[in-house]
Scaffold this motif. Structure first.
Motif, PDB file in Angstrom:
ATOM      1  N   LEU A 218       0.878  -1.139   0.062  1.00  0.00           N
ATOM      2  CA  LEU A 218       0.005  -0.085   0.015  1.00  0.00           C
ATOM      3  C   LEU A 218       0.827   1.312   0.087  1.00  0.00           C
ATOM      4  O   LEU A 218       1.434   1.472   0.975  1.00  0.00           O
ATOM      5  CB  LEU A 218      -0.786   0.031   1.271  1.00  0.00           C
ATOM      6  CG  LEU A 218      -1.497  -1.454   1.565  1.00  0.00           C
ATOM      7  CD1 LEU A 218      -2.476  -1.301   2.865  1.00  0.00           C
ATOM      8  CD2 LEU A 218      -2.649  -1.686   0.245  1.00  0.00           C
ATOM      9  N   GLN A 219       0.890   1.793  -1.170  1.00  0.00           N
ATOM     10  CA  GLN A 219       1.867   3.228  -1.314  1.00  0.00           C
ATOM     11  C   GLN A 219       1.122   4.220  -1.385  1.00  0.00           C
ATOM     12  O   GLN A 219       0.395   4.516  -2.306  1.00  0.00           O
ATOM     13  CB  GLN A 219       2.765   2.581  -2.738  1.00  0.00           C
ATOM     14  CG  GLN A 219       3.594   3.790  -2.982  1.00  0.00           C
ATOM     15  CD  GLN A 219       4.959   3.882  -2.298  1.00  0.00           C
ATOM     16  OE1 GLN A 219       5.699   2.813  -2.403  1.00  0.00           O
ATOM     17  NE2 GLN A 219       5.461   4.948  -1.935  1.00  0.00           N
ATOM     18  N   LEU A 220       1.444   5.257  -0.696  1.00  0.00           N
ATOM     19  CA  LEU A 220       1.058   6.626  -0.989  1.00  0.00           C
ATOM     20  C   LEU A 220       1.957   7.296  -2.016  1.00  0.00           C
ATOM     21  O   LEU A 220       2.953   7.217  -2.107  1.00  0.00           O
ATOM     22  CB  LEU A 220       1.218   7.344   0.284  1.00  0.00           C
ATOM     23  CG  LEU A 220       0.846   8.753   0.256  1.00  0.00           C
ATOM     24  CD1 LEU A 220      -0.532   9.229  -0.196  1.00  0.00           C
ATOM     25  CD2 LEU A 220       1.106   9.553   1.537  1.00  0.00           C
ATOM     26  N   PHE A 249      -7.665   6.986   6.164  1.00  0.00           N
ATOM     27  CA  PHE A 249      -8.017   6.031   5.048  1.00  0.00           C
ATOM     28  C   PHE A 249      -7.299   4.864   5.074  1.00  0.00           C
ATOM     29  O   PHE A 249      -7.863   3.497   4.833  1.00  0.00           O
ATOM     30  CB  PHE A 249      -7.702   6.899   3.571  1.00  0.00           C
ATOM     31  CG  PHE A 249      -7.836   5.907   2.631  1.00  0.00           C
ATOM     32  CD1 PHE A 249      -9.129   5.501   2.000  1.00  0.00           C
ATOM     33  CD2 PHE A 249      -6.588   5.372   1.998  1.00  0.00           C
ATOM     34  CE1 PHE A 249      -9.062   4.854   1.065  1.00  0.00           C
ATOM     35  CE2 PHE A 249      -6.996   4.542   0.790  1.00  0.00           C
ATOM     36  CZ  PHE A 249      -8.239   4.268   0.403  1.00  0.00           C
ATOM     37  N   LEU A 250      -5.931   4.481   5.393  1.00  0.00           N
ATOM     38  CA  LEU A 250      -5.640   3.510   5.943  1.00  0.00           C
ATOM     39  C   LEU A 250      -6.366   2.458   6.532  1.00  0.00           C
ATOM     40  O   LEU A 250      -6.403   1.249   6.569  1.00  0.00           O
ATOM     41  CB  LEU A 250      -4.038   3.493   6.244  1.00  0.00           C
ATOM     42  CG  LEU A 250      -2.831   3.494   5.304  1.00  0.00           C
ATOM     43  CD1 LEU A 250      -1.570   3.611   5.890  1.00  0.00           C
ATOM     44  CD2 LEU A 250      -2.781   2.292   4.335  1.00  0.00           C
ATOM     45  N   GLY A 251      -6.908   3.187   7.586  1.00  0.00           N
ATOM     46  CA  GLY A 251      -7.526   2.349   8.750  1.00  0.00           C
ATOM     47  C   GLY A 251      -8.789   1.710   7.842  1.00  0.00           C
ATOM     48  O   GLY A 251      -9.101   0.613   8.156  1.00  0.00           O
ATOM     49  N   THR A 252      -9.486   2.468   7.224  1.00  0.00           N
ATOM     50  CA  THR A 252     -10.545   1.961   6.655  1.00  0.00           C
ATOM     51  C   THR A 252     -10.173   0.685   5.323  1.00  0.00           C
ATOM     52  O   THR A 252     -10.989  -0.060   5.281  1.00  0.00           O
ATOM     53  CB  THR A 252     -11.301   3.144   5.617  1.00  0.00           C
ATOM     54  OG1 THR A 252     -11.597   4.008   6.445  1.00  0.00           O
ATOM     55  CG2 THR A 252     -12.463   2.725   4.651  1.00  0.00           C
ATOM     56  N   CYS A 253      -8.927   0.860   4.707  1.00  0.00           N
ATOM     57  CA  CYS A 253      -8.566   0.097   3.871  1.00  0.00           C
ATOM     58  C   CYS A 253      -8.071  -1.401   4.535  1.00  0.00           C
ATOM     59  O   CYS A 253      -8.423  -2.090   4.186  1.00  0.00           O
ATOM     60  CB  CYS A 253      -7.139   0.730   3.057  1.00  0.00           C
ATOM     61  SG  CYS A 253      -6.552  -0.373   1.891  1.00  0.00           S
ATOM     62  N   ILE A 254      -7.364  -1.032   5.721  1.00  0.00           N
ATOM     63  CA  ILE A 254      -7.055  -2.387   6.337  1.00  0.00           C
ATOM     64  C   ILE A 254      -8.301  -3.143   7.142  1.00  0.00           C
ATOM     65  O   ILE A 254      -8.300  -4.365   6.758  1.00  0.00           O
ATOM     66  CB  ILE A 254      -6.033  -1.855   7.861  1.00  0.00           C
ATOM     67  CG1 ILE A 254      -4.739  -1.502   7.166  1.00  0.00           C
ATOM     68  CG2 ILE A 254      -5.974  -2.943   8.575  1.00  0.00           C
ATOM     69  CD1 ILE A 254      -3.976  -0.803   8.316  1.00  0.00           C
ATOM     70  N   THR A 286       7.215   7.882  12.930  1.00  0.00           N
ATOM     71  CA  THR A 286       6.082   8.577  13.454  1.00  0.00           C
ATOM     72  C   THR A 286       4.605   8.126  12.867  1.00  0.00           C
ATOM     73  O   THR A 286       3.755   7.935  13.473  1.00  0.00           O
ATOM     74  CB  THR A 286       6.212  10.204  13.223  1.00  0.00           C
ATOM     75  OG1 THR A 286       7.482  10.423  14.003  1.00  0.00           O
ATOM     76  CG2 THR A 286       5.207  10.893  13.600  1.00  0.00           C
ATOM     77  N   VAL A 287       4.895   7.897  11.456  1.00  0.00           N
ATOM     78  CA  VAL A 287       3.702   7.570  10.754  1.00  0.00           C
ATOM     79  C   VAL A 287       3.119   6.295  10.984  1.00  0.00           C
ATOM     80  O   VAL A 287       1.968   5.898  11.468  1.00  0.00           O
ATOM     81  CB  VAL A 287       3.982   7.467   9.195  1.00  0.00           C
ATOM     82  CG1 VAL A 287       2.821   7.004   8.486  1.00  0.00           C
ATOM     83  CG2 VAL A 287       4.312   8.795   8.442  1.00  0.00           C
ATOM     84  N   LEU A 288       4.154   5.263  11.219  1.00  0.00           N
ATOM     85  CA  LEU A 288       3.739   3.908  11.677  1.00  0.00           C
ATOM     86  C   LEU A 288       3.359   3.866  13.058  1.00  0.00           C
ATOM     87  O   LEU A 288       2.180   3.080  13.536  1.00  0.00           O
ATOM     88  CB  LEU A 288       4.799   2.845  11.429  1.00  0.00           C
ATOM     89  CG  LEU A 288       5.012   2.636  10.129  1.00  0.00           C
ATOM     90  CD1 LEU A 288       6.262   1.709  10.128  1.00  0.00           C
ATOM     91  CD2 LEU A 288       4.089   2.025   9.333  1.00  0.00           C
ATOM     92  N   ASN A 289       3.692   4.516  13.957  1.00  0.00           N
ATOM     93  CA  ASN A 289       3.432   4.726  15.416  1.00  0.00           C
ATOM     94  C   ASN A 289       1.743   5.286  15.366  1.00  0.00           C
ATOM     95  O   ASN A 289       1.133   4.876  16.341  1.00  0.00           O
ATOM     96  CB  ASN A 289       4.282   5.424  16.202  1.00  0.00           C
ATOM     97  CG  ASN A 289       5.639   4.697  16.584  1.00  0.00           C
ATOM     98  OD1 ASN A 289       5.699   3.530  16.469  1.00  0.00           O
ATOM     99  ND2 ASN A 289       6.700   5.331  16.866  1.00  0.00           N
ATOM    100  N   THR A 290       1.782   6.241  14.825  1.00  0.00           N
ATOM    101  CA  THR A 290       0.390   6.867  15.020  1.00  0.00           C
ATOM    102  C   THR A 290      -0.662   5.893  14.229  1.00  0.00           C
ATOM    103  O   THR A 290      -1.830   6.086  14.638  1.00  0.00           O
ATOM    104  CB  THR A 290       0.508   8.207  13.976  1.00  0.00           C
ATOM    105  OG1 THR A 290       1.349   9.295  14.358  1.00  0.00           O
ATOM    106  CG2 THR A 290      -0.937   8.892  14.257  1.00  0.00           C
ATOM    107  N   LEU A 291      -0.257   5.350  13.180  1.00  0.00           N
ATOM    108  CA  LEU A 291      -1.118   4.304  12.443  1.00  0.00           C
ATOM    109  C   LEU A 291      -1.538   3.125  13.472  1.00  0.00           C
ATOM    110  O   LEU A 291      -2.850   3.169  13.603  1.00  0.00           O
ATOM    111  CB  LEU A 291      -0.665   3.681  11.243  1.00  0.00           C
ATOM    112  CG  LEU A 291      -1.405   2.512  10.839  1.00  0.00           C
ATOM    113  CD1 LEU A 291      -2.889   2.994  10.266  1.00  0.00           C
ATOM    114  CD2 LEU A 291      -0.767   1.992   9.839  1.00  0.00           C
ATOM    115  N   HIS A 292      -0.658   2.743  14.230  1.00  0.00           N
ATOM    116  CA  HIS A 292      -0.968   1.585  15.374  1.00  0.00           C
ATOM    117  C   HIS A 292      -1.828   2.176  16.469  1.00  0.00           C
ATOM    118  O   HIS A 292      -2.813   1.610  16.810  1.00  0.00           O
ATOM    119  CB  HIS A 292       0.458   1.076  15.840  1.00  0.00           C
ATOM    120  CG  HIS A 292       1.103   0.354  14.772  1.00  0.00           C
ATOM    121  ND1 HIS A 292       2.694   0.343  14.888  1.00  0.00           N
ATOM    122  CD2 HIS A 292       0.807  -0.310  13.634  1.00  0.00           C
ATOM    123  CE1 HIS A 292       3.194  -0.166  13.867  1.00  0.00           C
ATOM    124  NE2 HIS A 292       2.032  -0.584  13.170  1.00  0.00           N
TER     125      HIS A 292
END
Length: 308
Positions: A218-220, A249-254, A286-292
């Motif tokens: 999943l690439q932005l 959006f990633l949350g919706t996608c996952i 930071t991106v991954l920590n915020t996503l998790h």
């Protein structure tokens, strides 16, 4: 909810640790190939977002042999941590776009290293002729072969804009051919292509949910200097999401993604010296920590909204 270690999604790291008992690191390689979308066979400009290095900005130098690139890659990784297992990843340009005999020579050189556990090959689905498939089949009998296909989107308008240069039926045939040989298929997608709505991006995920694929990236969309996409963006800036929009959006996608599909990537890395936008992607931790955190707070997990 399925549990994949500490993550709420089916990560590549989880799969590799389960299979090999330890973390497996990728060494990016350059086999000295080009692309039919650059040499005039399909087109001359390449895909609109592709850098001059053919998306191999982190790959080794084609002036070195594959063995030398692997040795150097190991040295770089071992400066930071003890590493014993590797994926040999042919990343730059189209890595099945050469005579079959030459491809076999390169692939065999990569897998002869006992610490290389997997051969991973990034390519186009229109560069998988019968002779190439025969080579991949032979290599797959020695060590696992992964083939990464650059789909990006299922929508014809966006595919035409990015100058992809092949139809969806060619992608579908490539998946069938590879899976017929028992080869692992990974699909590369790009989110936030100009003009695509979130629902259209999710349509691509729904389509892939029903395909016989084993992995997804999943690439932005990254806007890199000296690309035609950068020139378009300079002329008429299009929407680029901020970090929270993308994470939501990633949350919706996952939640919508088939839980059997392994996620190999969630955002992507753009070389800092080339990246124009979105600049926040350069801080991957930071991106991954915020996503998790977002997945936990919203009680989202991979496949929550997926239905057979």
């Amino acid at each position: 909810m399925n549990r994949w270690g500490e993550k709420r999604y089916h990560s590549l790291d989880y799969d590799l640790k389960n299979t090999y008992g330890e973390k497996v690191y990728k060494i990016t390689l350059n086999g000295g190939m080009t692309c039919p979308n650059r040499d005039g066979t399909v087109g001359t400009g390449g895909c609109i977002f592709c850098s001059s290095k053919g998306s191999g900005d982190f790959a080794g130098s084609a002036s070195r042999s594959i063995s030398e690139q692997i040795t150097r890659g190991k040295q770089d990784l071992r400066k930071k941590r003890p590493v014993h297992s590797y994926i040999a990843y042919f990343q730059a340009f189209t890595n099945t776009y050469a005579p079959a005999a030459r491809l076999e020579e390169l692939y065999l050189e990569a897998i002869q290293d006992p610490e290389v556990k997997i051969l991973s090959i990034a390519t186009r689905p229109d560069c998988l002729g019968d002779d190439v498939l025969e080579v991949l089949d032979r290599i797959n009998q020695i060590k696992p072969v992964w083939v990464e296909l650059g789909l990006q989107t299922i929508h014809p308008a966006a595919a035409s804009y990015i100058r992809r240069g092949y139809t969806l039926s060619i992608f579908e045939k490539a998946v069938r051919d590879l899976r017929g040989l028992g080869i692992t298929v990974i699909v590369h997608t790009i989110f936030y292509l100009p003009g695509e709505s979130q629902e259209e991006m999710l349509n691509t995920i729904d389509y892939l949910n029903d395909m016989d694929i084993q992995g997804i990236k999943l690439q932005l969309l990254h806007i890199l200097r000296d690309t035609d996409l950068a020139a378009d963006y300079a002329r008429q800036p299009f929407h680029v999401p901020d970090m929270m929009e993308y994470i939501q959006f990633l949350g919706t996608c996952i939640a919508r993604l088939n839980p059997r599909i392994t996620i190999h990537r969630l955002t992507g890395d753009g070389p800092e010296e080339l990246l124009i936008a979105p600049l926040w992607t350069s801080n991957k931790r930071t991106v991954l920590n915020t996503l998790h955190r977002h997945l936990k707070e919203q009680d989202i997990w991979q496949g929550k909204e997926y239905h057979d």
